[in-house]
Motif scaffolding. Structure first.
Motif, PDB file in Angstrom:
ATOM      1  N   GLU A  88       0.820  -1.219   0.000  1.00  0.00           N
ATOM      2  CA  GLU A  88       0.000   0.000   0.000  1.00  0.00           C
ATOM      3  C   GLU A  88       0.854   1.268   0.000  1.00  0.00           C
ATOM      4  O   GLU A  88       0.461   2.277  -0.601  1.00  0.00           O
ATOM      5  CB  GLU A  88      -0.958  -0.003   1.184  1.00  0.00           C
ATOM      6  N   ASP A  89       1.997   1.225   0.659  1.00  0.00           N
ATOM      7  CA  ASP A  89       2.838   2.422   0.693  1.00  0.00           C
ATOM      8  C   ASP A  89       3.376   2.793  -0.687  1.00  0.00           C
ATOM      9  O   ASP A  89       3.219   3.942  -1.127  1.00  0.00           O
ATOM     10  CB  ASP A  89       3.971   2.240   1.702  1.00  0.00           C
ATOM     11  N   PRO A  90       4.053   1.871  -1.418  1.00  0.00           N
ATOM     12  CA  PRO A  90       4.514   2.257  -2.756  1.00  0.00           C
ATOM     13  C   PRO A  90       3.371   2.515  -3.732  1.00  0.00           C
ATOM     14  O   PRO A  90       3.478   3.405  -4.591  1.00  0.00           O
ATOM     15  CB  PRO A  90       5.376   1.078  -3.207  1.00  0.00           C
ATOM     16  N   ALA A  91       2.267   1.777  -3.609  1.00  0.00           N
ATOM     17  CA  ALA A  91       1.124   2.034  -4.486  1.00  0.00           C
ATOM     18  C   ALA A  91       0.564   3.425  -4.218  1.00  0.00           C
ATOM     19  O   ALA A  91       0.219   4.168  -5.151  1.00  0.00           O
ATOM     20  CB  ALA A  91       0.045   0.980  -4.279  1.00  0.00           C
ATOM     21  N   GLY A  92       0.478   3.795  -2.956  1.00  0.00           N
ATOM     22  CA  GLY A  92       0.026   5.130  -2.603  1.00  0.00           C
ATOM     23  C   GLY A  92       0.987   6.205  -3.075  1.00  0.00           C
ATOM     24  O   GLY A  92       0.567   7.306  -3.451  1.00  0.00           O
ATOM     25  N   GLU A  93       2.270   5.884  -3.070  1.00  0.00           N
ATOM     26  CA  GLU A  93       3.269   6.852  -3.524  1.00  0.00           C
ATOM     27  C   GLU A  93       3.161   7.079  -5.033  1.00  0.00           C
ATOM     28  O   GLU A  93       3.351   8.201  -5.514  1.00  0.00           O
ATOM     29  CB  GLU A  93       4.669   6.358  -3.153  1.00  0.00           C
ATOM     30  N   VAL A  94       2.842   6.037  -5.796  1.00  0.00           N
ATOM     31  CA  VAL A  94       2.632   6.232  -7.239  1.00  0.00           C
ATOM     32  C   VAL A  94       1.454   7.170  -7.457  1.00  0.00           C
ATOM     33  O   VAL A  94       1.511   8.082  -8.301  1.00  0.00           O
ATOM     34  CB  VAL A  94       2.394   4.885  -7.950  1.00  0.00           C
ATOM     35  N   ARG A  95       0.386   6.971  -6.710  1.00  0.00           N
ATOM     36  CA  ARG A  95      -0.785   7.837  -6.862  1.00  0.00           C
ATOM     37  C   ARG A  95      -0.458   9.277  -6.449  1.00  0.00           C
ATOM     38  O   ARG A  95      -0.825  10.228  -7.139  1.00  0.00           O
ATOM     39  CB  ARG A  95      -1.965   7.301  -6.040  1.00  0.00           C
ATOM     40  N   ARG A  96       0.239   9.427  -5.305  1.00  0.00           N
ATOM     41  CA  ARG A  96       0.567  10.783  -4.851  1.00  0.00           C
ATOM     42  C   ARG A  96       1.450  11.491  -5.855  1.00  0.00           C
ATOM     43  O   ARG A  96       1.228  12.662  -6.202  1.00  0.00           O
ATOM     44  CB  ARG A  96       1.283  10.733  -3.499  1.00  0.00           C
ATOM     45  N   ARG A  97       2.457  10.785  -6.341  1.00  0.00           N
ATOM     46  CA  ARG A  97       3.393  11.419  -7.285  1.00  0.00           C
ATOM     47  C   ARG A  97       2.690  11.780  -8.593  1.00  0.00           C
ATOM     48  O   ARG A  97       2.974  12.819  -9.184  1.00  0.00           O
ATOM     49  CB  ARG A  97       4.570  10.480  -7.545  1.00  0.00           C
ATOM     50  N   THR A  98       1.761  10.932  -9.029  1.00  0.00           N
ATOM     51  CA  THR A  98       1.007  11.240 -10.243  1.00  0.00           C
ATOM     52  C   THR A  98       0.140  12.473 -10.037  1.00  0.00           C
ATOM     53  O   THR A  98       0.079  13.362 -10.904  1.00  0.00           O
ATOM     54  CB  THR A  98       0.141  10.043 -10.654  1.00  0.00           C
ATOM     55  N   ARG A  99      -0.539  12.552  -8.892  1.00  0.00           N
ATOM     56  CA  ARG A  99      -1.341  13.743  -8.599  1.00  0.00           C
ATOM     57  C   ARG A  99      -0.479  15.003  -8.651  1.00  0.00           C
ATOM     58  O   ARG A  99      -0.857  16.015  -9.251  1.00  0.00           O
ATOM     59  CB  ARG A  99      -1.975  13.632  -7.211  1.00  0.00           C
ATOM     60  N   THR A 100       0.668  14.937  -7.994  1.00  0.00           N
ATOM     61  CA  THR A 100       1.554  16.100  -7.936  1.00  0.00           C
ATOM     62  C   THR A 100       2.043  16.484  -9.325  1.00  0.00           C
ATOM     63  O   THR A 100       2.109  17.679  -9.667  1.00  0.00           O
ATOM     64  CB  THR A 100       2.750  15.804  -7.012  1.00  0.00           C
TER      65      THR A 100
END
Length: 598
Positions: A81-93
């Motif tokens: 969940e942490d790296p998957a969430g990081e992909v989403r956060r980075r894409t949003r940014t």
């Protein structure tokens, strides 16, 4: 009139027009509109661009099957969940940075395609289809529609809205791929499968309902050519959640989940309001006005909140406060607006959602709002969720709950209380631990932080409170800043047992019971012990104040427990303490007051 009836009253022709013109009516333009995007709040823009620049200096995270499989192997969720969430956060940014600058569109496109290429958007803990197959891999032909899937669809939908022209120019075909993935993984399962527990068709409603429905609404409006059927179903689901909300505006999932429950509901309603150009009057639906007041009612000050169930006592302050500010404006509620504006200096948080960030960036009234003082109500009683919060002029705050032991994100905590001094909890509710495979399984109550013996409650003849809706508070009596409640139904085979908690100059908790029973009082404490005497414990709070905890009879002993959970440690530090008092007779009285600094 309820939300569903209001939507129907708009009329079929106008509903069709609202859905068809949603992209234009939502009020968030694409990146070609430089009159808007070149004039956003400078501090907010700088924070986003700095975050995006830092991201570009690092390789993209990878999501691995071995990490996904750990949920079934050893119960660990965060490895995936942490790296998957990081992909989403980075894409949003990256999407936000591209909108604000018209540069680095490829970075955003990379993130969007990485999301499209993931085998599943569903978090392992929710992937019951794979569990039923005795597998550890989601099947693209049988997607599970959970929070992870809905959040990913929301990113793709808003990205398509604001980056569409640039994506067509830089990476033709990417928008078609995004639409295909969202339709297959989210829209089609939503339309064709009514088994999803978060629909609440069985009467059990929780924060997944507005959270997922709101994202499905966005995806349908921005990515589907004919979304009326989807929107009708979304409105039906949101109406079901709204009707299940307590009239007092309480949230049994607590303040932290309020942002992903009632606040998600408000965002979805706002989106419907925007696309109908005023033909809808959703803000008149009860209890939306009361729900907006919940954060200020739960605030202790200085970033601390009354936390019940799975919620941290010191949550991330970087919330989408502009959402609450707009909500307050809809109701012309000055206290709600002031509570939001007290956090006016917080930056836009891409991690909380792409739509939230884009709508917040374009809310000029929010950016022109002056920072306000935090309004803290003197006393709040929420009769439906059975929660009292009271404050005095000496810096003391008391919160005590009744309720039952089958609430959403439940802890076995009927009759437990929180005592805070100068905003900082000293007699505490530990709150949310890091989620694992145990968290929502039939082994949930093996976790020490959710059990009643790690809340401010007694053991009665050696018994803790069990889980279940039958274990509840009864015969509640409220009088100004006091709550009296019967706890005999919160324990198995318990005597007549009444607890009364009151705030005057000091906090007083008084228990009385009948018969000859072994009553062992437990109190969970944060801070640094100063001294322990036969009838008094002095502790320095986490903020450096001194609290004196006194009791009338019984021998007290202090236990110290290491906090080996990173989420709990980030709130309470490396250790917490439990004061255990063996009582005598048929009554017990404890007081909490401010002490002199040693």
């Amino acid at each position: 009139m309820g939300l569903k009836n209001q939507w129907a009253a708009v009329g079929a022709e106008e509903r069709q027009r609202a859905v068809a013109e949603a992209r234009a009516r939502v009020g968030v333009p694409d990146l070609q509109n430089r009159e808007v995007w070149d004039h956003r709040d400078p501090a907010a823009v700088a924070a986003i661009l700095n975050e995006a620049a830092a991201d570009r200096a690092k390789p993209w995270p990878h999501t691995l099957l071995s990490e996904y499989a750990r949920y079934w192997r050893d119960g660990v969720r965060t490895a995936y969940e942490d790296p998957a969430g990081e992909v989403r956060r980075r894409t949003r940014t990256a999407v936000l940075a591209a909108v604000l600058t018209q540069e680095h569109v490829d970075e955003a496109a990379d993130g969007l395609l990485l999301l499209c290429e993931q085998t599943t958007w569903c978090w392992a803990a929710h992937e019951s289809f794979a569990t039923a197959r005795h597998e550890v891999l989601g099947d693209p032909d049988e997607p599970y529609l959970d929070l992870g899937a809905a959040e990913t669809a929301e990113i793709l939908a808003w990205a398509d809205l604001v980056l569409g022209p640039a994506l067509d120019e830089r990476v033709p075909g990417s928008r078609r791929r995004m639409r295909r993935e969202v339709r297959q993984r989210v829209i089609q399962p939503f339309l064709t499968d009514r088994r999803w527990h978060w629909l609440g068709l069985d009467g059990h409603l929780h924060n997944w309902n507005p959270w997922i429905h709101g994202h499905v609404l966005t995806a349908a409006l921005f990515l589907e050519s004919d979304a009326v059927e989807v929107v009708d179903l979304v409105v039906d689901g949101l109406d079901r959640y709204l009707n299940a909300m307590p009239a007092d505006g309480g949230c049994d999932e607590g303040y932290a989940y309020w942002w992903n429950g009632p606040a998600r509901l408000a965002e979805a309603i706002e989106l419907l309001d925007r696309i109908t150009d005023g033909a809808l009057d959703p803000w008149s639906c009860p209890p939306l006005d009361e729900l907006a007041r919940y954060p200020q009612r739960m605030a202790l000050g200085d970033g601390w909140y009354v936390n019940v169930g799975d919620g941290p006592a010191r949550p991330d302050p970087n919330q989408p406060w502009h959402v609450l500010h707009r909500w307050g404006r809809r109701h012309q509620d000055s206290d709600v607006m002031a509570h939001a504006a007290a956090h006016r200096d917080q930056p836009i948080a891409p991690a909380s959602g792409l739509g939230r960030a884009l709508v917040g960036l374009t809310d000029d009234t929010w950016w022109n709002a002056a920072k306000a003082e935090l309004p803290l109500p003197r006393s709040t009683w929420l009769p439906d969720v059975q929660l009292l919060v009271a404050r005095n002029d000496s810096g003391l705050t008391l919160a005590i709950k009744g309720g039952h032991n089958d609430e959403n994100h439940n802890h076995n905590d009927v009759g437990s209380f929180i005592a805070a001094l100068d905003s900082t909890p000293v007699l505490i509710d530990l709150g949310q631990p890091t989620y694992t495979a145990l968290s929502f399984s039939d082994r949930r109550y093996e976790q020490w932080v959710v059990r009643s013996d790690w809340h401010n409650l007694p053991l009665i003849d050696g018994h803790e409170q069990p889980p279940g809706s039958q274990y509840r508070a009864t015969d509640l009596k409220v009088n100004n800043n006091s709550l009296s409640l019967q706890l005999s139904h919160a324990y198995p085979h318990a005597p007549d047992y009444r607890r009364t908690a009151a705030l005057e100059d000091v906090i007083t908790v008084a228990d009385e019971w009948t018969g000859d029973h072994q009553i062992e009082q437990h109190f969970v404490i944060a801070g640094t012990p100063v001294s322990l005497d036969p009838h008094e414990f002095v502790v320095e709070t986490l903020a450096g104040a001194t609290a004196r905890i006194s009791w009338d009879a019984g021998t007290g002993r202090l236990e110290t427990r290491g906090v080996d959970d990173p989420l709990l440690e980030s709130v309470w530090g490396p250790v917490v303490h439990r004061l255990i008092i063996d009582t005598e007779g048929n009554s017990f009285r404890l007081t909490v007051r401010r002490g002199e600094r040693p």
